[in-house]
Design a protein around this motif. Sequence first.
Motif, PDB file in Angstrom:
ATOM      1  N   ILE A  26       0.875  -1.180   0.000  1.00 44.27           N
ATOM      2  CA  ILE A  26       0.000   0.000   0.000  1.00 44.27           C
ATOM      3  C   ILE A  26       0.909   1.225   0.000  1.00 44.27           C
ATOM      4  O   ILE A  26       2.082   1.132   0.370  1.00 44.27           O
ATOM      5  CB  ILE A  26      -0.945   0.027   1.227  1.00 44.27           C
ATOM      6  CG1 ILE A  26      -0.146   0.018   2.543  1.00 44.27           C
ATOM      7  CG2 ILE A  26      -1.942  -1.122   1.175  1.00 44.27           C
ATOM      8  CD1 ILE A  26      -0.988   0.182   3.784  1.00 44.27           C
ATOM      9  N   GLN A  31      -4.468   3.560   3.817  1.00 42.47           N
ATOM     10  CA  GLN A  31      -5.053   2.587   2.887  1.00 42.47           C
ATOM     11  C   GLN A  31      -5.174   1.207   3.513  1.00 42.47           C
ATOM     12  O   GLN A  31      -5.870   0.340   2.972  1.00 42.47           O
ATOM     13  CB  GLN A  31      -4.185   2.470   1.634  1.00 42.47           C
ATOM     14  CG  GLN A  31      -4.217   3.683   0.752  1.00 42.47           C
ATOM     15  CD  GLN A  31      -3.329   3.496  -0.466  1.00 42.47           C
ATOM     16  OE1 GLN A  31      -2.273   2.880  -0.385  1.00 42.47           O
ATOM     17  NE2 GLN A  31      -3.759   4.026  -1.588  1.00 42.47           N
ATOM     18  N   TRP A  34      -8.768  -0.330   4.170  1.00 37.89           N
ATOM     19  CA  TRP A  34      -9.481  -0.727   2.956  1.00 37.89           C
ATOM     20  C   TRP A  34      -8.819  -1.935   2.307  1.00 37.89           C
ATOM     21  O   TRP A  34      -9.501  -2.828   1.826  1.00 37.89           O
ATOM     22  CB  TRP A  34      -9.564   0.449   1.983  1.00 37.89           C
ATOM     23  CG  TRP A  34     -10.033   1.686   2.677  1.00 37.89           C
ATOM     24  CD1 TRP A  34      -9.324   2.827   2.886  1.00 37.89           C
ATOM     25  CD2 TRP A  34     -11.304   1.904   3.304  1.00 37.89           C
ATOM     26  NE1 TRP A  34     -10.066   3.737   3.594  1.00 37.89           N
ATOM     27  CE2 TRP A  34     -11.291   3.185   3.865  1.00 37.89           C
ATOM     28  CE3 TRP A  34     -12.452   1.125   3.448  1.00 37.89           C
ATOM     29  CZ2 TRP A  34     -12.379   3.721   4.541  1.00 37.89           C
ATOM     30  CZ3 TRP A  34     -13.533   1.659   4.139  1.00 37.89           C
ATOM     31  CH2 TRP A  34     -13.490   2.939   4.671  1.00 37.89           C
ATOM     32  N   TYR A  35      -7.504  -1.962   2.310  1.00 35.72           N
ATOM     33  CA  TYR A  35      -6.780  -3.095   1.729  1.00 35.72           C
ATOM     34  C   TYR A  35      -7.148  -4.392   2.453  1.00 35.72           C
ATOM     35  O   TYR A  35      -7.432  -5.409   1.830  1.00 35.72           O
ATOM     36  CB  TYR A  35      -5.266  -2.858   1.796  1.00 35.72           C
ATOM     37  CG  TYR A  35      -4.486  -4.034   1.263  1.00 35.72           C
ATOM     38  CD1 TYR A  35      -4.235  -4.166  -0.096  1.00 35.72           C
ATOM     39  CD2 TYR A  35      -4.034  -5.042   2.113  1.00 35.72           C
ATOM     40  CE1 TYR A  35      -3.554  -5.266  -0.596  1.00 35.72           C
ATOM     41  CE2 TYR A  35      -3.360  -6.150   1.622  1.00 35.72           C
ATOM     42  CZ  TYR A  35      -3.129  -6.246   0.264  1.00 35.72           C
ATOM     43  OH  TYR A  35      -2.474  -7.341  -0.223  1.00 35.72           O
ATOM     44  N   ASN A  39      -8.530  -7.920   0.803  1.00 34.12           N
ATOM     45  CA  ASN A  39      -7.449  -8.843   0.495  1.00 34.12           C
ATOM     46  C   ASN A  39      -7.133  -9.720   1.701  1.00 34.12           C
ATOM     47  O   ASN A  39      -6.855  -9.201   2.786  1.00 34.12           O
ATOM     48  CB  ASN A  39      -6.194  -8.060   0.091  1.00 34.12           C
ATOM     49  CG  ASN A  39      -6.444  -7.216  -1.144  1.00 34.12           C
ATOM     50  OD1 ASN A  39      -6.396  -7.707  -2.252  1.00 34.12           O
ATOM     51  ND2 ASN A  39      -6.748  -5.940  -0.930  1.00 34.12           N
ATOM     52  N   ARG A  51      -5.382  -3.620  11.209  1.00 35.52           N
ATOM     53  CA  ARG A  51      -4.188  -2.920  10.715  1.00 35.52           C
ATOM     54  C   ARG A  51      -3.193  -2.616  11.827  1.00 35.52           C
ATOM     55  O   ARG A  51      -2.012  -2.468  11.577  1.00 35.52           O
ATOM     56  CB  ARG A  51      -4.590  -1.651   9.983  1.00 35.52           C
ATOM     57  CG  ARG A  51      -5.237  -0.613  10.876  1.00 35.52           C
ATOM     58  CD  ARG A  51      -5.623   0.614  10.088  1.00 35.52           C
ATOM     59  NE  ARG A  51      -6.158   1.613  10.974  1.00 35.52           N
ATOM     60  CZ  ARG A  51      -7.339   2.183  10.826  1.00 35.52           C
ATOM     61  NH1 ARG A  51      -8.087   1.845   9.808  1.00 35.52           N
ATOM     62  NH2 ARG A  51      -7.753   3.075  11.671  1.00 35.52           N
ATOM     63  N   GLU A  64      -0.473 -11.343  -0.668  1.00 33.15           N
ATOM     64  CA  GLU A  64      -0.162 -11.153  -2.088  1.00 33.15           C
ATOM     65  C   GLU A  64       0.618 -12.325  -2.687  1.00 33.15           C
ATOM     66  O   GLU A  64       1.504 -12.130  -3.520  1.00 33.15           O
ATOM     67  CB  GLU A  64       0.642  -9.854  -2.283  1.00 33.15           C
ATOM     68  CG  GLU A  64      -0.093  -8.595  -1.909  1.00 33.15           C
ATOM     69  CD  GLU A  64      -1.028  -8.102  -2.999  1.00 33.15           C
ATOM     70  OE1 GLU A  64      -0.645  -8.084  -4.171  1.00 33.15           O
ATOM     71  OE2 GLU A  64      -2.167  -7.748  -2.654  1.00 33.15           O
TER      72      GLU A  64
END
Length: 73
Positions: A26, A31, A34-35, A39, A51, A64
Amino acid sequence: MISIKKFIVKGEFITLAQFLKEEAIISSGGQAKWYLQDNPVNLNGQLENRRGKKLHPGDTLKVEGEEYRFVTE
């Protein structure tokens, strides 16, 4: 076979948002919320979406399609 990347924790811990920003997943800490909603992130085999979650040396994180192991310097 997945290769495990080592991530050096400077200090006692790093938060999940700080880690995502440092790894350029990010572009800003804002962010992260929201990420993480969109994900999947696995911390030590458990789905994690906070977070502010503290990541410590010895933890393993999958995000990822990459796997990271947190280590000390």
